[in-house]
Scaffold this motif. Sequence first.
Motif, mmCIF file in Angstrom:
data_model
loop_
_atom_site.group_PDB
_atom_site.id
_atom_site.type_symbol
_atom_site.label_atom_id
_atom_site.label_comp_id
_atom_site.label_asym_id
_atom_site.label_seq_id
_atom_site.Cartn_x
_atom_site.Cartn_y
_atom_site.Cartn_z
ATOM 1 N N GLY A 68 0.843 -1.184 0.000
ATOM 2 C CA GLY A 68 0.000 0.000 0.000
ATOM 3 C C GLY A 68 0.881 1.238 0.000
ATOM 4 N N PRO A 69 0.362 2.399 0.420
ATOM 5 C CA PRO A 69 1.109 3.653 0.320
ATOM 6 C C PRO A 69 2.432 3.632 1.086
ATOM 7 C CG PRO A 69 -1.194 4.075 0.807
ATOM 8 C CD PRO A 69 -0.994 2.603 0.941
ATOM 9 N N ILE A 70 3.428 4.278 0.504
ATOM 10 C CA ILE A 70 4.740 4.471 1.137
ATOM 11 C C ILE A 70 4.889 5.957 1.427
ATOM 12 C CG2 ILE A 70 7.231 4.335 0.805
ATOM 13 C CD1 ILE A 70 6.727 1.973 -1.098
ATOM 14 N N ILE A 96 3.155 6.916 -3.384
ATOM 15 C CA ILE A 96 4.391 7.423 -2.781
ATOM 16 C C ILE A 96 4.175 8.899 -2.478
ATOM 17 C CG2 ILE A 96 6.838 7.929 -3.143
ATOM 18 C CD1 ILE A 96 6.992 5.491 -4.944
ATOM 19 N N SER A 97 4.455 9.304 -1.237
ATOM 20 C CA SER A 97 4.205 10.696 -0.887
ATOM 21 C C SER A 97 5.192 11.178 0.174
ATOM 22 C CB SER A 97 2.771 10.876 -0.359
ATOM 23 O OG SER A 97 2.575 10.171 0.857
ATOM 24 N N GLY A 98 5.313 12.494 0.233
ATOM 25 C CA GLY A 98 6.116 13.145 1.262
ATOM 26 C C GLY A 98 5.774 14.620 1.271
ATOM 27 N N ARG A 99 5.784 15.220 2.446
ATOM 28 C CA ARG A 99 5.410 16.630 2.569
ATOM 29 C C ARG A 99 6.342 17.315 3.557
ATOM 30 N NH1 ARG A 99 0.114 19.546 2.029
ATOM 31 N NH2 ARG A 99 -0.779 17.570 1.326
ATOM 32 N N ASN A 100 6.826 18.491 3.172
ATOM 33 C CA ASN A 100 7.713 19.293 4.028
ATOM 34 C C ASN A 100 8.964 18.505 4.443
ATOM 35 O OD1 ASN A 100 5.966 21.608 4.113
ATOM 36 N ND2 ASN A 100 4.651 20.445 5.485
ATOM 37 N N LEU A 101 9.599 17.883 3.456
ATOM 38 C CA LEU A 101 10.787 17.072 3.712
ATOM 39 C C LEU A 101 12.002 17.705 3.053
ATOM 40 C CD1 LEU A 101 9.296 13.522 2.978
ATOM 41 C CD2 LEU A 101 9.349 14.744 5.170
ATOM 42 N N VAL A 131 -2.280 10.990 -7.749
ATOM 43 C CA VAL A 131 -1.039 10.955 -8.522
ATOM 44 C C VAL A 131 -0.155 9.892 -7.888
ATOM 45 C CG1 VAL A 131 -1.270 13.368 -9.120
ATOM 46 C CG2 VAL A 131 0.125 12.747 -7.152
ATOM 47 N N MET A 132 0.739 9.283 -8.665
ATOM 48 C CA MET A 132 1.510 8.167 -8.112
ATOM 49 C C MET A 132 2.605 8.624 -7.153
ATOM 50 S SD MET A 132 3.059 4.797 -9.958
ATOM 51 C CE MET A 132 4.559 5.428 -10.700
ATOM 52 N N VAL A 133 3.355 9.654 -7.535
ATOM 53 C CA VAL A 133 4.423 10.177 -6.678
ATOM 54 C C VAL A 133 4.101 11.629 -6.378
ATOM 55 C CG1 VAL A 133 6.879 10.622 -6.436
ATOM 56 C CG2 VAL A 133 6.102 8.600 -7.687
ATOM 57 N N SER A 134 3.829 11.923 -5.120
ATOM 58 C CA SER A 134 3.455 13.270 -4.689
ATOM 59 C C SER A 134 4.438 13.757 -3.643
ATOM 60 C CB SER A 134 2.037 13.263 -4.105
ATOM 61 O OG SER A 134 1.730 14.516 -3.521
ATOM 62 N N PHE A 135 5.287 14.700 -4.036
ATOM 63 C CA PHE A 135 6.175 15.361 -3.087
ATOM 64 C C PHE A 135 5.762 16.824 -3.016
ATOM 65 C CE2 PHE A 135 9.492 11.994 -4.249
ATOM 66 C CZ PHE A 135 9.187 11.228 -3.131
#
Length: 558
Positions: free
Chosen positions: A97-99, A143-148, A232-236
């Motif tokens: 599932g989500p990473i 795949i996601s990441g925020r404020n990294l 979306v698949m990769v969200s940064f």
Amino acid sequence: MKRLLQLVLLLFVAISCTPIPVEKSSHKYAYLYDDLPFEMPHIHPPTFPDNQVNIADFGANPNGIALNTEAFEKAMEALSQKGGGMLIVPKGVWFTGPIVFRSNINMHLEKGALILFSPDFALYPLVETIFEGLDTRRCQSPISGRNLENIAITGEGSIDGYGEAWRPLKKDKVTEQKWKETVASGGVLHNGDYWFPTESSLKGYLMSDMNVPRHDMTEEEWLEIKDFLRPVMVSFIECKNVYLHGVLFENSPAWNLHPLMCENVIIDDIYVKNPSYSQNGDGLDLESCVNSIVVNSIFDVGDDAICIKSGKDEDGRRRARPTENLIVDNCKVFHGHGGFIVGSEMSGGVRNISVTNCHFLGTDVGLRFKSTRGRGGIVENIHISNIYMYNIVTESFLFDLYYGGKSASESLADGDTTPSDEDALPVTEETPVFRNIYVKNLVSRNARRAMLFNGLPEMNIENINLENAFITAHYGAEISESKDIVFKNVTVIPEEGAAYKLNNVTNFQSDGLAFEISESDKAASITGSRSSAISLPDLPEKLVKIAPEVDKDEIIFR
């Protein structure tokens, strides 16, 4: 002998004291900055602590069936507690599932590694995000990441988003066999020719505008259309120092790669692939990002390939974060609605872009600039060179200021005519602006139409410069509602009709304008009462058709 030794010693001292350009010699991407026509800081791939963990050490199973969501989460957290480093994904099929990323982590896919995301919608909760340039909610990205800071996906492996479970499908985009197989798999039909995976997905489509619900909704109402809110698949989002290298990204539920409001993004040697029929199957959507490099990569997708955005309408203008300082070099695009694209969500502005040494092979459009009234935003200082195209379905070079949501090939198939409007509307913050765009060394063979510049009467596209271009197409170049246009050493060879059509064009300057036409055709035609200051020194007057509403004194020949 003594004198010779003294000379050698002096030479050694001189060499040792000569300053060495450390940044240029040690910078992998320094060559991209040579003769760059705008100021941009040198950016480098992020570095990571010398720590490593292996996903297999956290109970993950590479058999393609076992769900490894928890293992990825534990590995990310363990590595983060160490201060970051490399998360190794060895060969195998890692179903998950989500990473969710942490700072200072490089997820490295070794040769033979495939991360395959689960099609179970329940694993992807609704989150606050931005899609199609608007503040909204979507399902959590695989795949996601925020404020990294300092994040990377590298290696020689592959990432598959299992997009076929999420995406609707239009009958006219696939073979009869593919359509029958899809319908037989379940789901629901809309009007007999548009398949949706679930009733929830269809309900969301019917109540949305350009894929986004546009009215206030209760939590219950959001959940009722959750299946429609493809991620979306990769969200940064708002990340600094992002690096993607070497990996295949394919089969995304919606857009493939979406860096949003990020700083220092490097994308190098990746392969982005979606089926040609994939709805909203964009390759890369770089939105409101500052200082980015996209190089040595291949795109073969179902929508726009390399697309530059900065928010939509009021949401984008309120954000007021342009995409600026971008270098694109040595990329190849196969299927796609456009090769290199700006818009249509460009309300926060786009500036300082360099695109060089790219191939567009079979895309709907080559260079595609699109927007519409209501967007606002300024697109300027765009420099494009050494672009080579073949078999472009519609236009090699397009400005479309009447964009209505269709791809160029869909508009063609639907029989849409080129929009035009004689009445100028008041210029406001909602009026889009495209200006100061420089294109040189362009070759396109076998397009449908060489060019289409279609500006607005109240805001012409302005200062568009094309130099050293050679285009063969079924139809020639059409320039409308444009001003301060410069063509130098441009050749257009149409199979049918005039090589150049100018309509309401002001200050068209040309030098070395060339053409090949049949005996029954004209080299150029000029229409529109606002056409003025048109210089055609290389065209014989007898081969230029001038409409009655045009002041002939405004046309300069040899």
